[in-house]
Write a protein that holds these residues in place. Structure first.
Motif, PDB file in Angstrom:
ATOM      1  N   SER A 158      -4.456  14.921  -5.112  1.00 40.75           N
ATOM      2  CA  SER A 158      -4.013  13.528  -5.136  1.00 40.75           C
ATOM      3  C   SER A 158      -2.588  13.411  -4.590  1.00 40.75           C
ATOM      4  O   SER A 158      -2.286  12.509  -3.800  1.00 40.75           O
ATOM      5  N   TYR A 168      -5.138  -1.703   6.461  1.00 36.05           N
ATOM      6  CA  TYR A 168      -4.170  -0.601   6.549  1.00 36.05           C
ATOM      7  C   TYR A 168      -3.181  -0.871   7.636  1.00 36.05           C
ATOM      8  O   TYR A 168      -3.370  -1.333   8.666  1.00 36.05           O
ATOM      9  N   SER A 221      -1.724  11.495  -1.051  1.00 38.02           N
ATOM     10  CA  SER A 221      -0.746  10.399  -1.096  1.00 38.02           C
ATOM     11  C   SER A 221       0.394  10.647  -0.114  1.00 38.02           C
ATOM     12  O   SER A 221       0.818   9.727   0.597  1.00 38.02           O
ATOM     13  N   SER A 263      -5.249   0.950  -4.645  1.00 36.44           N
ATOM     14  CA  SER A 263      -5.010   1.129  -3.204  1.00 36.44           C
ATOM     15  C   SER A 263      -6.269   0.812  -2.399  1.00 36.44           C
ATOM     16  O   SER A 263      -6.179   0.299  -1.278  1.00 36.44           O
ATOM     17  N   SER A 264      -7.442   1.076  -2.974  1.00 32.85           N
ATOM     18  CA  SER A 264      -8.697   0.700  -2.302  1.00 32.85           C
ATOM     19  C   SER A 264      -8.777  -0.810  -2.144  1.00 32.85           C
ATOM     20  O   SER A 264      -9.131  -1.312  -1.071  1.00 32.85           O
ATOM     21  N   HIS A 323       1.117   4.322  -2.836  1.00 33.03           N
ATOM     22  CA  HIS A 323       1.015   5.757  -2.535  1.00 33.03           C
ATOM     23  C   HIS A 323       2.273   6.516  -2.980  1.00 33.03           C
ATOM     24  O   HIS A 323       2.174   7.655  -3.459  1.00 33.03           O
ATOM     25  N   LEU A 326       0.827  -1.204   0.000  1.00 34.51           N
ATOM     26  CA  LEU A 326       0.000   0.000   0.000  1.00 34.51           C
ATOM     27  C   LEU A 326       0.866   1.260   0.000  1.00 34.51           C
ATOM     28  O   LEU A 326       0.592   2.214  -0.740  1.00 34.51           O
ATOM     29  N   SER A 356      -4.619   3.857  -9.831  1.00 32.80           N
ATOM     30  CA  SER A 356      -3.840   3.659  -8.604  1.00 32.80           C
ATOM     31  C   SER A 356      -4.703   3.797  -7.356  1.00 32.80           C
ATOM     32  O   SER A 356      -4.494   3.086  -6.370  1.00 32.80           O
ATOM     33  N   TRP A 357      -5.684   4.699  -7.375  1.00 35.52           N
ATOM     34  CA  TRP A 357      -6.568   4.841  -6.217  1.00 35.52           C
ATOM     35  C   TRP A 357      -7.493   3.636  -6.094  1.00 35.52           C
ATOM     36  O   TRP A 357      -7.799   3.188  -4.980  1.00 35.52           O
ATOM     37  N   GLN A 397       1.881   7.026  -6.568  1.00 34.73           N
ATOM     38  CA  GLN A 397       0.928   8.116  -6.799  1.00 34.73           C
ATOM     39  C   GLN A 397       1.600   9.479  -6.682  1.00 34.73           C
ATOM     40  O   GLN A 397       1.300  10.394  -7.453  1.00 34.73           O
ATOM     41  N   SER A 409      -9.221   6.240  -0.179  1.00 35.02           N
ATOM     42  CA  SER A 409      -8.840   5.752  -1.513  1.00 35.02           C
ATOM     43  C   SER A 409     -10.028   5.653  -2.467  1.00 35.02           C
ATOM     44  O   SER A 409      -9.943   6.144  -3.596  1.00 35.02           O
TER      45      SER A 409
END
Length: 161
Positions: free
Chosen positions: A66, A161, A70, A152-153, A7, A3, A148-149, A10, A89
């Motif tokens: 964004s 997390y 990040s 990451s979700s 980020h 994760l 990418s979001w 990102q 995310s």
């Protein structure tokens, strides 16, 4: 760790996008005075000027947000409440996607052509054409950021997390 890597990626993508957006805006500003004069006599020119400003600004602001989110997730992600960490995310994916659609609809049209299809093959229009190329690159960046979001979700949902 995965994760955090997403980020960091990102951050890099958003930094590149910010550069593209900055160049596009500065190149378009070179045509601002002429467009303002035309806008005084044409409501369509006035509408186009307004949409040019709002779409470019929305792209730049979305890319910067964004980038900032990040950075915040990389530097202090664990310190935020778990609900915030899990919702940020998907929320960012929606925001970035919405901005991309808004910009693409104006610059590329509803039929989804490339922005660069609007290039004007005339002397003294090189900066405008470069602005179109940079806008196209900004749209690609927004696409990469959306992916990418979403990624990451999914990772946050699967591994936590």
């Amino acid at each position: 760790m995965l994760l955090k890597s997403i980020h960091i990626t990102q951050i890099v993508i958003a930094a590149y996008g910010a550069m593209q957006s900055q160049v596009a805006i500065s190149k378009l500003l070179e045509y601002e005075e002429a467009t303002k004069k035309l806008a005084k006599i044409s409501s369509e020119a006035e509408r186009q000027l307004h949409k040019t400003r709002t779409t470019q600004a929305s792209g730049a602001v979305t890319i910067l947000i964004s980038f900032a989110v990040s950075v915040l997730l990389v530097t202090g992600g664990a310190s935020y409440p778990s609900l915030v960490r899990y919702l940020v995310s998907p929320f960012m994916a929606l925001v970035v996607y919405a901005a991309r659609v808004y910009i693409r609809d104006f610059w590329a049209g509803k039929n989804g052509k490339n922005v660069t299809d609007k290039k004007i093959p005339l002397p003294k229009m090189a900066d405008y054409n470069e602005a179109l190329e940079r806008t196209e690159k900004s749209l690609r960046v927004l696409g990469w950021l959306t992916i990418s979001w979403v990624a990451s979700s999914a990772v946050a949902l699967i591994q936590g997390y």
